[in-house]
Design a protein around this motif. Structure first.
Motif, PDB file in Angstrom:
ATOM      1  N   MET A   1       0.840  -1.205   0.000  1.00  0.00           N
ATOM      2  CA  MET A   1       0.000   0.000   0.000  1.00  0.00           C
ATOM      3  C   MET A   1       0.877   1.257   0.000  1.00  0.00           C
ATOM      4  O   MET A   1       1.937   1.285   0.622  1.00  0.00           O
ATOM      5  N   LYS A   2       0.382   2.293  -0.687  1.00  0.00           N
ATOM      6  CA  LYS A   2       1.157   3.544  -0.747  1.00  0.00           C
ATOM      7  C   LYS A   2       1.352   4.100   0.656  1.00  0.00           C
ATOM      8  O   LYS A   2       0.464   4.032   1.487  1.00  0.00           O
ATOM      9  N   ASN A   3       2.522   4.704   0.839  1.00  0.00           N
ATOM     10  CA  ASN A   3       2.869   5.172   2.173  1.00  0.00           C
ATOM     11  C   ASN A   3       3.277   6.638   2.161  1.00  0.00           C
ATOM     12  O   ASN A   3       3.743   7.154   3.163  1.00  0.00           O
ATOM     13  N   LYS A   4       3.119   7.254   0.969  1.00  0.00           N
ATOM     14  CA  LYS A   4       3.661   8.610   0.816  1.00  0.00           C
ATOM     15  C   LYS A   4       2.567   9.649   1.059  1.00  0.00           C
ATOM     16  O   LYS A   4       1.445   9.508   0.560  1.00  0.00           O
ATOM     17  N   ILE A   5       2.942  10.669   1.824  1.00  0.00           N
ATOM     18  CA  ILE A   5       1.973  11.698   2.209  1.00  0.00           C
ATOM     19  C   ILE A   5       2.472  13.061   1.733  1.00  0.00           C
ATOM     20  O   ILE A   5       3.629  13.420   1.964  1.00  0.00           O
ATOM     21  N   LEU A   6       1.572  13.814   1.089  1.00  0.00           N
ATOM     22  CA  LEU A   6       1.890  15.203   0.775  1.00  0.00           C
ATOM     23  C   LEU A   6       1.500  16.050   1.984  1.00  0.00           C
ATOM     24  O   LEU A   6       0.355  15.952   2.464  1.00  0.00           O
ATOM     25  N   VAL A   7       2.438  16.852   2.464  1.00  0.00           N
ATOM     26  CA  VAL A   7       2.154  17.714   3.612  1.00  0.00           C
ATOM     27  C   VAL A   7       2.213  19.165   3.136  1.00  0.00           C
ATOM     28  O   VAL A   7       3.302  19.728   2.984  1.00  0.00           O
ATOM     29  N   THR A   8       1.039  19.757   2.887  1.00  0.00           N
ATOM     30  CA  THR A   8       1.052  21.177   2.494  1.00  0.00           C
ATOM     31  C   THR A   8       1.254  22.000   3.767  1.00  0.00           C
ATOM     32  O   THR A   8       0.732  21.646   4.824  1.00  0.00           O
ATOM     33  N   GLY A   9       2.034  23.065   3.662  1.00  0.00           N
ATOM     34  CA  GLY A   9       2.289  23.885   4.851  1.00  0.00           C
ATOM     35  C   GLY A   9       3.186  23.181   5.862  1.00  0.00           C
ATOM     36  O   GLY A   9       3.212  23.532   7.037  1.00  0.00           O
ATOM     37  N   GLY A  10       3.960  22.211   5.384  1.00  0.00           N
ATOM     38  CA  GLY A  10       4.774  21.384   6.292  1.00  0.00           C
ATOM     39  C   GLY A  10       5.987  22.086   6.870  1.00  0.00           C
ATOM     40  O   GLY A  10       6.636  21.543   7.766  1.00  0.00           O
ATOM     41  N   ALA A  11       6.301  23.307   6.363  1.00  0.00           N
ATOM     42  CA  ALA A  11       7.421  24.051   6.955  1.00  0.00           C
ATOM     43  C   ALA A  11       6.960  24.884   8.151  1.00  0.00           C
ATOM     44  O   ALA A  11       7.778  25.460   8.860  1.00  0.00           O
ATOM     45  N   GLY A  12       5.646  24.953   8.369  1.00  0.00           N
ATOM     46  CA  GLY A  12       5.113  25.802   9.439  1.00  0.00           C
ATOM     47  C   GLY A  12       5.190  25.150  10.806  1.00  0.00           C
ATOM     48  O   GLY A  12       5.772  24.071  10.974  1.00  0.00           O
ATOM     49  N   TYR A  13       4.605  25.826  11.756  1.00  0.00           N
ATOM     50  CA  TYR A  13       4.700  25.403  13.171  1.00  0.00           C
ATOM     51  C   TYR A  13       4.164  23.981  13.377  1.00  0.00           C
ATOM     52  O   TYR A  13       4.895  23.078  13.803  1.00  0.00           O
ATOM     53  N   ALA A  75       3.370   9.181  -6.035  1.00  0.00           N
ATOM     54  CA  ALA A  75       2.107   8.459  -5.819  1.00  0.00           C
ATOM     55  C   ALA A  75       1.739   8.588  -4.344  1.00  0.00           C
ATOM     56  O   ALA A  75       2.341   7.930  -3.489  1.00  0.00           O
ATOM     57  N   PHE A  76       0.763   9.455  -4.053  1.00  0.00           N
ATOM     58  CA  PHE A  76       0.434   9.716  -2.650  1.00  0.00           C
ATOM     59  C   PHE A  76      -0.709   8.833  -2.163  1.00  0.00           C
ATOM     60  O   PHE A  76      -1.683   8.612  -2.883  1.00  0.00           O
ATOM     61  N   PHE A  77      -0.597   8.436  -0.887  1.00  0.00           N
ATOM     62  CA  PHE A  77      -1.761   7.816  -0.229  1.00  0.00           C
ATOM     63  C   PHE A  77      -2.757   8.910   0.138  1.00  0.00           C
ATOM     64  O   PHE A  77      -3.970   8.739   0.043  1.00  0.00           O
ATOM     65  N   GLY A  78      -2.249  10.040   0.579  1.00  0.00           N
ATOM     66  CA  GLY A  78      -3.146  11.118   0.994  1.00  0.00           C
ATOM     67  C   GLY A  78      -2.405  12.414   1.229  1.00  0.00           C
ATOM     68  O   GLY A  78      -1.186  12.509   1.030  1.00  0.00           O
ATOM     69  N   VAL A  79      -3.189  13.412   1.662  1.00  0.00           N
ATOM     70  CA  VAL A  79      -2.652  14.757   1.871  1.00  0.00           C
ATOM     71  C   VAL A  79      -3.007  15.218   3.284  1.00  0.00           C
ATOM     72  O   VAL A  79      -4.158  15.046   3.722  1.00  0.00           O
ATOM     73  N   ILE A  80      -2.019  15.768   3.981  1.00  0.00           N
ATOM     74  CA  ILE A  80      -2.322  16.511   5.213  1.00  0.00           C
ATOM     75  C   ILE A  80      -2.167  17.984   4.853  1.00  0.00           C
ATOM     76  O   ILE A  80      -1.099  18.422   4.420  1.00  0.00           O
ATOM     77  N   HIS A  81      -3.253  18.706   5.022  1.00  0.00           N
ATOM     78  CA  HIS A  81      -3.325  20.059   4.458  1.00  0.00           C
ATOM     79  C   HIS A  81      -3.287  21.138   5.543  1.00  0.00           C
ATOM     80  O   HIS A  81      -4.311  21.579   6.056  1.00  0.00           O
ATOM     81  N   PHE A  82      -2.046  21.566   5.859  1.00  0.00           N
ATOM     82  CA  PHE A  82      -1.847  22.628   6.847  1.00  0.00           C
ATOM     83  C   PHE A  82      -1.825  24.010   6.199  1.00  0.00           C
ATOM     84  O   PHE A  82      -2.013  25.014   6.894  1.00  0.00           O
ATOM     85  N   ALA A  83      -1.489  24.079   4.908  1.00  0.00           N
ATOM     86  CA  ALA A  83      -1.201  25.381   4.289  1.00  0.00           C
ATOM     87  C   ALA A  83      -2.384  26.332   4.453  1.00  0.00           C
ATOM     88  O   ALA A  83      -3.506  26.010   4.078  1.00  0.00           O
ATOM     89  N   GLY A  84      -2.098  27.482   5.013  1.00  0.00           N
ATOM     90  CA  GLY A  84      -3.148  28.476   5.202  1.00  0.00           C
ATOM     91  C   GLY A  84      -2.584  29.644   5.983  1.00  0.00           C
ATOM     92  O   GLY A  84      -1.527  29.536   6.602  1.00  0.00           O
ATOM     93  N   LEU A  85      -3.304  30.751   5.911  1.00  0.00           N
ATOM     94  CA  LEU A  85      -2.940  31.920   6.719  1.00  0.00           C
ATOM     95  C   LEU A  85      -3.794  31.886   7.980  1.00  0.00           C
ATOM     96  O   LEU A  85      -4.948  31.449   7.934  1.00  0.00           O
ATOM     97  N   LYS A  86      -3.254  32.379   9.115  1.00  0.00           N
ATOM     98  CA  LYS A  86      -3.940  32.100  10.376  1.00  0.00           C
ATOM     99  C   LYS A  86      -4.105  33.284  11.336  1.00  0.00           C
ATOM    100  O   LYS A  86      -4.526  33.092  12.466  1.00  0.00           O
TER     101      LYS A  86
END
Ligand code: NAD
Ligand code: UD1
Length: 347
Positions: A1-13, A75-86
């Motif tokens: 099974m795919k194990n790769k995750i895209l992390v948007t905003g992954g450089a943030g806190y 080939a991503f399994f999924g995305v964790i989407h942190f990218a945003g202004l806060k």
């Protein structure tokens, strides 16, 4: 099974701490961030902590072509989407920027995910979607309402995710509603690094303690709370990071068992316990042996008296619960702040 995750905003806190937890849990990570509120140094430090280079692509979630390339290359399994202004105040001054970045950006991301048939998403929502709650602790069925563009942008994305889950039953869309994330990685190498004057309580306290700011203003001491100051559910950022891994593990398990998609699933990430502003200030001073001068001032417009989570759903579904105390939160914040008085910037 795919194990790769895209992390948007992954450089943030929160994203940088979550990358470490994901790596430790055996996930492969690709960070996608436009560095609008973060720095390459955070990526370098996470790489040092995990002992290998963290895959990083500089890009904007509103740039569909750039995102398409990333999805074509991995080939991503999924995305964790942190990218945003806060920043709530900035969102009032620049509502179009906030809706464009947080809402349009998420729509673009969802479109590209759909094109590549990647349908597992974990979205960074906020307790702010509950507005001024009628009952405490707040569970996920509580009514939602927001009074500022930042909160509205989180709520709008939640509505979009709900609508999407109705139309297309193959999506798994988890909306993690964070309460008040504080603290830092125990190494002291990564932490919260506000660009300008901190808006939130914990970075303000730590900058007063380190001598960068003169005095904390406590916004209101006449709330109907234990000592008159606001009450919040402070949660250690590494507990929060573990909550993301638990959510992802849950999605993996579903996929392994070939279960039906879950659609839209809102989950609180909090400790379930409220602490007052004054309790946090006193705990910080005790733990760090620093003085934190403060004064009481008027209430901040838009603030509520008390807010803390029911964290039962995360425990039941994901087997996750917060472990770290206010003492840990203060110790780790102080280690980060005192080792890095200028955050990621050189002295
Ligand atoms: P952060 O600002 O430290 O991290 C967000 C990251 O997203 C930054 O690295 C920034 O450069 C990046 N980014 C912003 N817009 C982008 C874009 N258009 N394209 C690509 N990258 C972009 O914030 P954080 O505290 O780590 O918060 C992460 C998420 O959690 C945010 O969506 C925030 O709204 C949400 N959240 C945060 C809190 C909190 O107290 N920190 C509470 C509730 C929800
Ligand atoms: C704020 C945002 C919320 C956002 C969250 C995380 C507002 C109204 N709400 O939540 O939308 O999701 O941050 O980014 O801005 N306090 C002081 N002095 C300070 C700073 C804060 O007394 O200098 C008090 C506040 O009045 C509040 C508590 O500390 O009672 C926590 O404040 P803060 O850290 O800003 O978080 P929230 O207001 O809960």
């Amino acid at each position: 099974m795919k194990n790769k995750i895209l992390v948007t905003g992954g450089a943030g806190y929160i994203g940088s701490h979550t990358c470490i937890a994901l790596h430790e849990a055996g996930y492969e990570i690709v960070v996608y961030d436009n560095l609008s509120n973060s720095s390459r140094e955070a990526i370098n430090r996470v790489s040092t902590i995990i002992g290998q280079p963290l895959a990083f692509i500089e890009g904007d979630i509103r740039d569909a072509e750039s995102l398409r390339q990333v999805f074509a290359d991995h080939a991503f399994f999924g995305v964790i989407h942190f990218a945003g202004l806060k920043a709530v105040g900035e969102s009032v001054a620049k509502p179009l920027l906030y809706y464009n970045n947080n809402v349009s950006g998420t729509i673009t991301l969802l479109e590209v995910m759909m094109e590549h048939n990647v349908k597992n998403l974990i979205f960074s929502s906020s307790a702010t979607v509950y507005g001024d709650p009628n009952t405490l602790p707040i569970d996920e069925t509580a009514p939602r309402s927001c009074t500022n563009p930042y909160g509205q942008s989180k709520l709008a994305v939640e509505h979009i995710l709900e609508d999407l889950s109705v139309t297309d039953k193959s999506w798994n869309l988890i909306s993690l509603r964070y309460f008040n994330p504080v603290g830092a990685h125990p190494s002291g190498q990564i932490g919260e690094d506000p660009n300008d004057m901190p808006n939130n309580l914990m970075p303000y306290i730590s900058q007063v303690a380190v001598g960068k700011l003169e005095k904390l203003s406590i916004f209101g001491n006449d709330y109907p709370t234990v000592d008159g100051t606001g009450v919040r559910d402070f949660i250690h950022v590494t507990d929060l990071a573990a909550g993301h891994v638990a959510a992802l593990d849950y999605l993996k398990q579903l996929a392994l068992c070939n279960n039906d998609a879950i659609g839209f699933l809102p989950i609180n990430l909090g400790t379930g316990k409220g602490s007052s502003v004054l309790e946090l200030v006193n705990a910080f001073a005790d733990v760090t042996d620093q003085t934190v001068p403060y004064q009481f001032t008027d209430r901040r417009v838009g603030d509520i008296a008390s807010c803390y989570a029911s964290a039962d759903k995360a425990k039941t579904l994901f087997g996750w619960q917060a472990k770290l105390s206010i003492i840990d939160m203060c110790k780790d914040t102080w280690r980060w702040q005192s080792m890095n008085p200028n955050g990621y910037r050189a002295p």
